[in-house]
Design a protein around this motif. Structure first.
Motif, PDB file in Angstrom:
ATOM      1  N   ASN A   1       0.702   4.051  -2.644  1.00 52.63           N
ATOM      2  CA  ASN A   1       0.285   5.448  -2.258  1.00 52.63           C
ATOM      3  C   ASN A   1       1.366   6.362  -2.562  1.00 52.63           C
ATOM      4  O   ASN A   1       0.914   7.620  -3.088  1.00 52.63           O
ATOM      5  CB  ASN A   1       0.218   5.377  -0.811  1.00 52.63           C
ATOM      6  CG  ASN A   1      -0.201   6.659  -0.139  1.00 52.63           C
ATOM      7  OD1 ASN A   1      -1.389   7.357  -0.571  1.00 52.63           O
ATOM      8  ND2 ASN A   1       0.464   7.294   0.821  1.00 52.63           N
TER       9      ASN A   1
ATOM     10  N   GLY B   1       0.797  -0.981  -0.005  1.00 50.27           N
ATOM     11  CA  GLY B   1      -0.120  -0.019  -0.039  1.00 50.27           C
ATOM     12  C   GLY B   1       0.951   1.355   0.041  1.00 50.27           C
ATOM     13  O   GLY B   1       0.432   2.190  -0.514  1.00 50.27           O
TER      14      GLY B   1
ATOM     15  N   GLU C   1      -3.653  -5.544   2.296  1.00 51.40           N
ATOM     16  CA  GLU C   1      -4.409  -6.104   3.766  1.00 51.40           C
ATOM     17  C   GLU C   1      -3.416  -5.644   4.635  1.00 51.40           C
ATOM     18  O   GLU C   1      -3.783  -5.959   6.038  1.00 51.40           O
ATOM     19  CB  GLU C   1      -4.794  -7.408   3.715  1.00 51.40           C
ATOM     20  CG  GLU C   1      -6.064  -7.721   2.683  1.00 51.40           C
ATOM     21  CD  GLU C   1      -6.244  -9.231   2.472  1.00 51.40           C
ATOM     22  OE1 GLU C   1      -5.862 -10.076   3.144  1.00 51.40           O
ATOM     23  OE2 GLU C   1      -7.141  -9.662   1.874  1.00 51.40           O
TER      24      GLU C   1
ATOM     25  N   TYR D   1     -15.454   8.614   5.108  1.00 54.18           N
ATOM     26  CA  TYR D   1     -14.129   8.933   5.619  1.00 54.18           C
ATOM     27  C   TYR D   1     -14.602   9.218   7.096  1.00 54.18           C
ATOM     28  O   TYR D   1     -13.981   8.851   8.082  1.00 54.18           O
ATOM     29  CB  TYR D   1     -13.353   9.935   4.877  1.00 54.18           C
ATOM     30  CG  TYR D   1     -11.942  10.276   5.753  1.00 54.18           C
ATOM     31  CD1 TYR D   1     -10.906   9.296   5.458  1.00 54.18           C
ATOM     32  CD2 TYR D   1     -12.144  11.144   6.583  1.00 54.18           C
ATOM     33  CE1 TYR D   1      -9.754   9.885   6.093  1.00 54.18           C
ATOM     34  CE2 TYR D   1     -10.762  11.650   7.142  1.00 54.18           C
ATOM     35  CZ  TYR D   1      -9.687  10.818   6.885  1.00 54.18           C
ATOM     36  OH  TYR D   1      -8.550  11.173   7.619  1.00 54.18           O
TER      37      TYR D   1
ATOM     38  N   GLU E   1      -3.213   1.097  10.055  1.00 51.86           N
ATOM     39  CA  GLU E   1      -4.506   2.034  10.312  1.00 51.86           C
ATOM     40  C   GLU E   1      -4.108   3.467   9.733  1.00 51.86           C
ATOM     41  O   GLU E   1      -4.872   3.978   9.026  1.00 51.86           O
ATOM     42  CB  GLU E   1      -4.999   2.012  11.748  1.00 51.86           C
ATOM     43  CG  GLU E   1      -6.138   2.998  11.824  1.00 51.86           C
ATOM     44  CD  GLU E   1      -7.645   2.414  10.989  1.00 51.86           C
ATOM     45  OE1 GLU E   1      -8.175   3.057  10.988  1.00 51.86           O
ATOM     46  OE2 GLU E   1      -7.578   1.072  10.966  1.00 51.86           O
TER      47      GLU E   1
ATOM     48  N   ASN F   1      -1.718  -2.815   5.299  1.00 51.97           N
ATOM     49  CA  ASN F   1      -1.704  -1.407   5.380  1.00 51.97           C
ATOM     50  C   ASN F   1      -1.821  -1.136   7.019  1.00 51.97           C
ATOM     51  O   ASN F   1      -2.934  -1.646   7.789  1.00 51.97           O
ATOM     52  CB  ASN F   1      -2.707  -0.500   4.821  1.00 51.97           C
ATOM     53  CG  ASN F   1      -2.508  -0.420   3.337  1.00 51.97           C
ATOM     54  OD1 ASN F   1      -1.231  -0.536   2.861  1.00 51.97           O
ATOM     55  ND2 ASN F   1      -3.621  -0.382   2.523  1.00 51.97           N
TER      56      ASN F   1
ATOM     57  N   ARG G   1      -7.115   6.940   2.258  1.00 54.74           N
ATOM     58  CA  ARG G   1      -8.479   7.255   2.051  1.00 54.74           C
ATOM     59  C   ARG G   1      -8.631   8.776   1.946  1.00 54.74           C
ATOM     60  O   ARG G   1      -9.573   9.310   1.056  1.00 54.74           O
ATOM     61  CB  ARG G   1      -9.349   6.677   3.087  1.00 54.74           C
ATOM     62  CG  ARG G   1      -9.437   4.953   2.843  1.00 54.74           C
ATOM     63  CD  ARG G   1     -10.494   4.653   4.225  1.00 54.74           C
ATOM     64  NE  ARG G   1     -11.749   5.061   3.903  1.00 54.74           N
ATOM     65  CZ  ARG G   1     -12.481   4.741   5.159  1.00 54.74           C
ATOM     66  NH1 ARG G   1     -12.143   4.106   6.073  1.00 54.74           N
ATOM     67  NH2 ARG G   1     -13.917   5.456   4.917  1.00 54.74           N
TER      68      ARG G   1
ATOM     69  N   LEU H   1      -5.344   0.784  -1.232  1.00 48.52           N
ATOM     70  CA  LEU H   1      -6.428   0.111  -0.641  1.00 48.52           C
ATOM     71  C   LEU H   1      -6.465  -1.322  -0.247  1.00 48.52           C
ATOM     72  O   LEU H   1      -6.957  -1.951   0.659  1.00 48.52           O
ATOM     73  CB  LEU H   1      -7.711   0.968  -0.875  1.00 48.52           C
ATOM     74  CG  LEU H   1      -7.998   2.156  -0.323  1.00 48.52           C
ATOM     75  CD1 LEU H   1      -9.358   2.823  -0.814  1.00 48.52           C
ATOM     76  CD2 LEU H   1      -7.961   2.063   1.238  1.00 48.52           C
TER      77      LEU H   1
ATOM     78  N   GLU I   1      -4.079   3.157   5.967  1.00 49.05           N
ATOM     79  CA  GLU I   1      -5.254   3.281   5.335  1.00 49.05           C
ATOM     80  C   GLU I   1      -6.164   4.767   5.475  1.00 49.05           C
ATOM     81  O   GLU I   1      -6.581   5.035   4.535  1.00 49.05           O
ATOM     82  CB  GLU I   1      -5.995   2.297   6.187  1.00 49.05           C
ATOM     83  CG  GLU I   1      -7.406   1.915   5.722  1.00 49.05           C
ATOM     84  CD  GLU I   1      -7.348   0.673   4.709  1.00 49.05           C
ATOM     85  OE1 GLU I   1      -8.391   0.510   3.948  1.00 49.05           O
ATOM     86  OE2 GLU I   1      -6.224   0.138   4.577  1.00 49.05           O
ATOM     87  N   GLN I   2      -5.862   5.197   6.456  1.00 50.87           N
ATOM     88  CA  GLN I   2      -6.469   6.608   6.667  1.00 50.87           C
ATOM     89  C   GLN I   2      -5.851   7.547   5.726  1.00 50.87           C
ATOM     90  O   GLN I   2      -6.693   8.389   4.940  1.00 50.87           O
ATOM     91  CB  GLN I   2      -6.320   7.209   8.216  1.00 50.87           C
ATOM     92  CG  GLN I   2      -6.867   8.505   8.205  1.00 50.87           C
ATOM     93  CD  GLN I   2      -6.944   9.033   9.771  1.00 50.87           C
ATOM     94  OE1 GLN I   2      -6.449   8.157  10.655  1.00 50.87           O
ATOM     95  NE2 GLN I   2      -7.754  10.148  10.147  1.00 50.87           N
TER      96      GLN I   2
END
Length: 174
Positions: free
Chosen positions: A94, A90, A120, A154, A124, A122, A131, A117, A127-128
């Motif tokens: 990114n 990720g 799996e 979000y 937290e 990533n 997003r 995304l 991930e934030q």
């Protein structure tokens, strides 16, 4: 005399196991950590020439070029990393998305963020961040409906994000 042979044997085994000379990829990481990006790139390029950790070396070049604000070069390096068996994470997707955003290619950025995304592993925080970056990419495309939908989702998951709250307030006035 027996002790000298033992030390000599230990040195020979160490050279055979760990290789001769310096490890340019390791040195590149050290330069990265020290903020010496041009030196880091030189070391990673040497690792590529020696065909040592090629994918990781390209990833290192990508990070160094990102830090130097050479987004085109960073994007190319990250793509080369993926083509040379760097782990598809990720984080790397990114970075690719963020490079494309800096290069004013939000549609390409969205593709990379969506790939990010899918990872799996990533954290937290990652991930934030991904997003939030997706929301920014939709804004750059002018797709305000998608921005509103993604921002609502979000904020359901991250209700304490003050920047996102301000963004939502701003969107209500549009």
């Amino acid at each position: 005399m027996g002790r000298i042979k033992c030390v000599l044997l230990t040195v020979i085994v160490a050279v055979l196991v760990f290789g001769c000379g310096k490890n340019p990829a390791k040195q590149g990481v050290e330069y990265l950590e020290d903020g010496e990006y041009k030196k880091a790139i030189e070391q990673f390029e040497e690792a590529i020439e020696k065909e040592k950790n090629v994918g990781d070396a390209y990833r290192g070049i990508g990070i160094a070029k990102w830090e130097m604000e050479d987004y085109e070069g960073a994007c190319e390096a990250f793509k080369n990393a993926l083509e040379n068996d760097a782990k598809k994470t990720g984080t790397i997707y990114n970075f690719l998305g963020s490079c494309e955003m800096k290069l004013d290619h939000p549609e390409k950025a969205l593709n990379f963020y969506n790939l990010a995304l899918e990872d799996e592993d990533n954290s937290e925080e990652m991930e934030q961040e991904i997003r939030y970056n997706i929301i920014a990419a939709y804004e750059q495309t002018g797709d305000w409906e998608s921005v509103k939908v993604k921002l609502e989702e979000y904020l359901e998951d991250y209700p304490d994000d003050e920047d996102a709250k301000k963004e939502a307030e701003f969107l209500e006035t549009r």
